[in-house]
Motif scaffolding. Structure first.
Motif, PDB file in Angstrom:
ATOM      1  N   LYS A   1     -12.002   9.388  11.467  1.00 36.81           N
ATOM      2  CA  LYS A   1     -11.278   8.202  11.934  1.00 36.81           C
ATOM      3  C   LYS A   1     -11.226   8.301  13.452  1.00 36.81           C
ATOM      4  O   LYS A   1     -10.640   9.240  13.992  1.00 36.81           O
TER       5      LYS A   1
ATOM      6  N   TYR B   1      -7.460  -6.435   2.279  1.00 32.86           N
ATOM      7  CA  TYR B   1      -6.245  -6.200   3.050  1.00 32.86           C
ATOM      8  C   TYR B   1      -5.432  -7.476   3.299  1.00 32.86           C
ATOM      9  O   TYR B   1      -4.207  -7.463   3.181  1.00 32.86           O
TER      10      TYR B   1
ATOM     11  N   PHE C   1       0.859  -1.182   0.000  1.00 31.14           N
ATOM     12  CA  PHE C   1       0.000   0.000   0.000  1.00 31.14           C
ATOM     13  C   PHE C   1       0.898   1.234   0.000  1.00 31.14           C
ATOM     14  O   PHE C   1       1.566   1.527   0.988  1.00 31.14           O
TER      15      PHE C   1
ATOM     16  N   GLY D   1     -10.244   4.785   7.191  1.00 31.46           N
ATOM     17  CA  GLY D   1      -9.656   3.549   7.703  1.00 31.46           C
ATOM     18  C   GLY D   1      -8.160   3.703   7.843  1.00 31.46           C
ATOM     19  O   GLY D   1      -7.566   4.660   7.331  1.00 31.46           O
TER      20      GLY D   1
ATOM     21  N   LEU E   1      -6.145   0.677   7.511  1.00 37.94           N
ATOM     22  CA  LEU E   1      -5.767  -0.697   7.181  1.00 37.94           C
ATOM     23  C   LEU E   1      -6.001  -1.636   8.362  1.00 37.94           C
ATOM     24  O   LEU E   1      -5.249  -2.600   8.563  1.00 37.94           O
ATOM     25  N   GLU E   2      -7.041  -1.361   9.135  1.00 35.58           N
ATOM     26  CA  GLU E   2      -7.304  -2.143  10.338  1.00 35.58           C
ATOM     27  C   GLU E   2      -7.598  -3.617  10.039  1.00 35.58           C
ATOM     28  O   GLU E   2      -8.127  -3.957   8.984  1.00 35.58           O
TER      29      GLU E   2
ATOM     30  N   SER F   1      -9.836   2.227  -0.954  1.00 35.27           N
ATOM     31  CA  SER F   1      -8.711   3.146  -1.090  1.00 35.27           C
ATOM     32  C   SER F   1      -7.576   2.421  -1.787  1.00 35.27           C
ATOM     33  O   SER F   1      -7.064   1.421  -1.275  1.00 35.27           O
TER      34      SER F   1
ATOM     35  N   GLN G   1       3.576   0.512   2.695  1.00 31.55           N
ATOM     36  CA  GLN G   1       3.364  -0.475   3.755  1.00 31.55           C
ATOM     37  C   GLN G   1       3.137  -1.840   3.115  1.00 31.55           C
ATOM     38  O   GLN G   1       2.358  -1.967   2.174  1.00 31.55           O
TER      39      GLN G   1
HETATM   40  O1  OSB Z   1      -5.032   8.761   4.527  1.00 32.07           O
HETATM   41  O2  OSB Z   1      -6.842   7.683   4.664  1.00 32.07           O
HETATM   42  C1  OSB Z   1      -5.616   7.698   4.723  1.00 32.07           C
HETATM   43  C2  OSB Z   1      -4.301   4.147   5.265  1.00 32.07           C
HETATM   44  C3  OSB Z   1      -3.299   4.382   6.186  1.00 32.07           C
HETATM   45  C4  OSB Z   1      -3.042   5.668   6.569  1.00 32.07           C
HETATM   46  C5  OSB Z   1      -3.787   6.735   6.059  1.00 32.07           C
HETATM   47  C6  OSB Z   1      -4.815   6.502   5.166  1.00 32.07           C
HETATM   48  C7  OSB Z   1      -5.046   5.192   4.726  1.00 32.07           C
HETATM   49  C8  OSB Z   1      -6.028   4.830   3.722  1.00 32.07           C
HETATM   50  C9  OSB Z   1      -6.525   3.415   3.687  1.00 32.07           C
HETATM   51  O3  OSB Z   1      -6.409   5.587   2.861  1.00 32.07           O
HETATM   52  C10 OSB Z   1      -7.864   3.277   4.304  1.00 32.07           C
HETATM   53  C11 OSB Z   1      -8.236   1.838   4.532  1.00 32.07           C
HETATM   54  O4  OSB Z   1      -8.607   1.163   3.564  1.00 32.07           O
HETATM   55  O5  OSB Z   1      -8.171   1.370   5.687  1.00 32.07           O
END
Ligand code: OSB
Ligand code: MG
Length: 377
Positions: free
Chosen positions: A269, A329, A26, A297, A299-300, A142, A33
């Motif tokens: 969030k 994920y 990602f 989110g 990436l939970e 995303s 990540q």
């Molecule tokens: O900026 O929304 C963000 C993931 C990690 C840190 C920041 C962000 C994101 C995502 C992924 O956009 C959202 C997801 O699918 O959990």
């Protein structure tokens, strides 16, 4: 929160770090990540347990928090503020760590565990506790920065085939106007938005203005992570709505953003905002200001995802969020039942007590890389 929550004790707590490989890397404007390292908080008191997930990532590229930093603040300050104290409801427990400045994601993880515990105790779902009104959530996805435009188009195609209702694309300077043009050409009617994670400044006004022609739903956090003033200047000069993410970490930030017209939409969030209960208040304030919200989110795993779905069931969450299915994920989530997307692009809000999930104990054990127990005092 219509009815009051039970007053419970926190007698023991555990801090657990798990690592789950992501199905694909990602990449955002702040880094790549390949694994989700999640800090989990488990609490137990009055014979009832609860679990929460900390949103923080490995590195402090999104915000100042990290999973390792959250672990140390939870161990040394946040959990000791509630361990062994007289019974209290979740609001009362959370007030005991209010003295800790910052560390919103660490606080939110502890609060999630206490809400799970309280919900189990009261046999109420988290959605019911928070004031949810929806039983299914419209979901978006995303998509990280891909190696090529072609790869981006292929990824979008796949997610649209699964049913996702909107596509969010990570962007950065130089990977923006052409991206939007190509995607808009190929998917003329699809709800599309960009997320810059603070990669631009006002000197990039021309590129940002060039995005106006692509009918984007919004652009998320184009400017600095702690800025509201420049966002207001930008919003007055572009048609695309600005959605704030990083820049709003508190009610005070939100009040300033609304007063300054720094944007028109908020990505909610719970981790960034210090908890689910503060997020409900922020949702209410957005409603009064006419700002739609959606659930973001981090990436939970399925644990944090369950909380996100509950939060997204509140009335002001009128836009599809980043609440995607487990399979987006992980090969295998931490749950006995992964979260699955229906072909209409929705997911069900959990209805069981608390988070309403059943953790897969074996999977939890196999992904644990660190575990420590905290007792009273
Ligand atoms: O900026 O929304 C963000 C993931 C990690 C840190 C920041 C962000 C994101 C995502 C992924 O956009 C959202 C997801 O699918 O959990
Ligand atoms: Mg974002």
């Amino acid at each position: 929160m219509s009815e009051s929550l039970p007053k419970l004790r926190v007698e023991r707590a555990w801090l657990r770090m798990v690592e789950l490989p992501l199905v694909s890397p990602f990449t955002t404007s702040f880094g790549t990540q390949t694994v989700r390292r999640a800090l989990l908080v488990e609490v137990e008191g009055d014979g009832i347990s609860g679990i929460g997930e900390c949103a923080a990532g490995i590195e402090p590229g999104y915000s100042s928090e990290t999973s390792a930093g959250a672990l140390s603040v939870l161990r040394d300050y946040i959990l000791p503020s509630v361990l062994g104290q007289p019974p209290a409801d979740v609001t009362g427990q959370a007030s005991r760590w209010e003295w800790v400045r910052g560390h919103n994601m660490a606080k939110a993880a502890a609060e999630m565990a206490l809400l799970d515990q309280a919900g189990r105790g009261a046999k109420r779902s988290l959605a019911n506790i928070l004031g949810g009104v929806r039983s299914r959530i419209g979901c978006g996805v995303s998509i990280g920065i891909q190696p090529s435009l072609a790869a981006t188009l292929t990824a979008i195609e796949g997610y649209l085939a699964e049913g996702y209702q909107r596509i969010k694309l990570k962007c950065k300077p130089g990977y923006d106007v052409e991206l939007a043009r190509a995607v808009r050409q190929r998917f003329p009617g699809t709800p599309i938005m960009l997320d810059a994670n603070s990669a631009y400044s006002l000197t990039d006004l021309e590129q940002l203005r060039a995005l106006d022609e692509f009918d984007l739903m919004m652009i998320e956090q184009p400017l600095a992570h702690d800025d509201l003033i420049d966002h207001a200047a930008l919003q007055s000069q572009i048609e695309t709505s600005i959605c704030l993410d990083e820049s709003v970490e508190s009610k005070a930030d939100l009040r300033a953003a609304i007063a300054l017209h720094s944007g028109r939409i908020l990505n909610v969030k719970a981790g960034r905002l210090g908890g689910l209960l503060p997020s409900v208040q922020i949702h209410d304030t957005c409603g009064e200001a006419g700002w739609p919200v959606w659930c973001g989110g981090m990436l939970e795993t399925g644990i944090g995802r369950a909380a996100n779905l509950a939060l997204a069931s509140l009335p002001g969450f009128t836009l599809p969020g980043d609440t995607s299915a487990s399979s987006r994920y992980f090969e295998r989530d931490l749950l006995q039942q992964p979260f699955e997307l229906s072909s209409d692009g929705t997911m069900p809000v959990p209805t069981g007590p608390g988070l309403g999930i059943k953790v897969d104990k074996e999977r939890l054990q196999n992904t644990t890389v660190h575990l420590e127990e905290l007792g009273p005092g």
